[in-house]
Write an enzyme that holds these catalytic residues in place. Structure first.
Site, PDB file in Angstrom:
ATOM      1  N   GLU A 122       0.845  -1.198   0.000  1.00  0.00           N
ATOM      2  CA  GLU A 122       0.000   0.000   0.000  1.00  0.00           C
ATOM      3  C   GLU A 122       0.882   1.251   0.000  1.00  0.00           C
ATOM      4  OE1 GLU A 122      -3.419   2.076   2.863  1.00  0.00           O
ATOM      5  OE2 GLU A 122      -2.072   0.547   3.673  1.00  0.00           O
ATOM      6  N   HIS A 123       1.849   1.282   0.904  1.00  0.00           N
ATOM      7  CA  HIS A 123       2.802   2.396   1.002  1.00  0.00           C
ATOM      8  C   HIS A 123       4.218   1.861   0.800  1.00  0.00           C
ATOM      9  CE1 HIS A 123      -0.553   3.444   3.860  1.00  0.00           C
ATOM     10  NE2 HIS A 123      -0.564   4.521   3.093  1.00  0.00           N
TER      11      HIS A 123
END
EC number: 1.1.1.23
Length: 431
Positions: free
Chosen positions: A326-327
């Site tokens: 996601e990050h």
């Protein structure tokens, strides 16, 4: 967090190392969500009142926040926070406006023109959770692109507090972004209300926003049933950091903990070619954990997270693309020089002075991102998430004469005689 040497693992062990915390929805949860959805579908507002009283402990005569309540929200929010929210909203708008999709028109053959039109989704539903803390930042992240897209109606649902009211900061965010209607509804019942519609809550064409396992399961069930479209697959928060030997271990530890504190099912990964850095990060984690109010939650997340030693940074990027975080934080000396190696990630943070927390709040990018490996095929929320793309084509008599034979050949090869006939009849009228 123990250090794992990637090169010492066989294929099966490598796959196990990248396995996310078990996200299987218990049968009990799935059945409970299905029952809530059916209750709302059949009972509408009456069901919503019963469920809200039972699960939230609040008896609500009405769900919709009045215009007066929205206007009064600003007085309940500290001026410093108001200013920060306004600043964040402006940055979010600047970034999202720059990436807006325009329609286009092209002549694909003489007499044949094809176009793409961009139209807003008429009515969208936004869900803003308020579990351990009301996420007014999510209202900004969803409300700004919805307004830029031109959606005619933007509905926002957020859980009521014990006094039956919505959080003032969430209401202020709704007002700042042009949300048209706000309802004090939470959980799976809010998702069901926006999907099916009730006497109070309008039916929405698409539902956006994160939430707990009940909210996530409700979105999945309603999308799979074809009742409503949703933004993307949802799941626990995650971050992967690729760091070189010169990275700051305190910075990295802080970034890992900022994700770990989201919940015990969050996952954080550090990949580096430096043993010394990883050891220093372990020390920094222990020190910083002592100062966190959510330390126990973070410890549970760290227990299923990883520090992975790699032989080269190239290997780190191969692993990251396989994991599709996601990050993704690139704590490297020349991070932009490595950016071309990124093939799958929700959002990327370059260098020592770009913590993931900036993206959560005020850098301008969107923090509603794909998780659980979905970044291999899904993107974060943008203005286009709130729009439909409509294709248009127009052929003149000379145009169908130009491309008709191509269509006839293809239609007959597929055995679709009616398709071929629709073209042939028109070609027969062309002099």
């Amino acid at each position: 967090m123990k250090i794992i040497d990637w090169n010492q693992l066989d294929t099966a062990a490598q796959a196990q190392t990248l396995t996310r915390p078990a996200q299987t929805i218990a049968t009990q949860t799935r059945e409970a969500v299905a029952a809530l959805i059916e209750q709302v579908r059949r009972g509408g507002d009456t069901a919503l009142r019963d469920i809200t009283a039972r699960l939230d402990g609040v008896d609500l005569a009405t769900f919709e926040v009045t215009a007066a309540e929205l206007a009064a929200a600003a007085t309940a929010v500290a001026p410093e926070l108001q200013h920060a929210m306004q600043t964040a909203a402006a940055r979010i708008e600047a970034f999202h406006r720059a990436g807006m999709t325009n329609g286009y028109r092209v002549e694909t053959a003489p007499g044949v023109v094809c176009e793409r039109l961009v139209r807003p989704i008429a009515r969208v539903g936004l869900y803003v959770p308020a579990g351990s803390a009301p996420l007014f930042s999510t209202a900004l992240m969803l409300g700004v692109p919805a307004r830029l897209a031109g959606c005619r109606e933007v509905v926002l649902c957020t859980p009521p507090s014990k006094d039956g009211r919505a959080n003032p900061a969430v209401l202020l965010a709704a007002r700042l972004t042009g949300v048209t209607r706000v309802f004090t509804l939470g959980g799976a019942q809010a998702i069901a209300a926006m999907a099916y519609g009730t006497a109070s809550v309008p039916t929405c064409d698409k539902v956006f926003g994160p939430g707990n396992s009940f909210v996530t399961e409700a979105k999945q069930q309603l999308a799979q049933a074809g009742v409503v479209a949703i933004d993307m697959p949802a799941g626990p928060s995650e971050v992967l950091v690729i760091a070189d030997a010169a990275a700051n271990p305190a910075f990295i530890a802080a970034d890992l903990l900022s994700q770990a504190e989201h919940g015990p099912d969050s996952q954080v990964l550090l990949l580096s070619d430096s043993d010394a850095l990883m050891t220093a990060v372990q020390t920094a984690l222990a020190l910083q954990l002592q100062q966190l109010s959510r330390a126990e939650i973070a410890r549970q997340a760290l227990a299923q997270s990883r520090l992975i030693k790699v032989a080269t940074l190239e290997t780190a990027f191969d692993i990251s693309n396989r994991y599709a975080p996601e990050h993704l934080i690139l704590a490297l000396r020349q991070p932009r020089a490595w950016l071309h190696r990124v093939a799958a990630a929700g959002s990327v943070f370059l260098g020592d002075y770009t913590p993931e927390a900036l993206g959560d709040y005020c850098s301008g990018t969107n923090h509603v991102l794909p998780t659980g490996g979905a970044a291999r095929a899904y993107s974060g929320v943008s203005v286009s998430s709130f729009q439909n793309m409509i294709s248009v084509q127009a052929a003149s008599r000379s145009g169908i004469a130009e491309i008709g034979d191509c269509a006839l050949t293809l239609a007959r090869a597929e055995g679709l005689d009616a398709h071929a006939n629709a073209v042939a009849l028109r070609m027969g009228t062309v002099p």
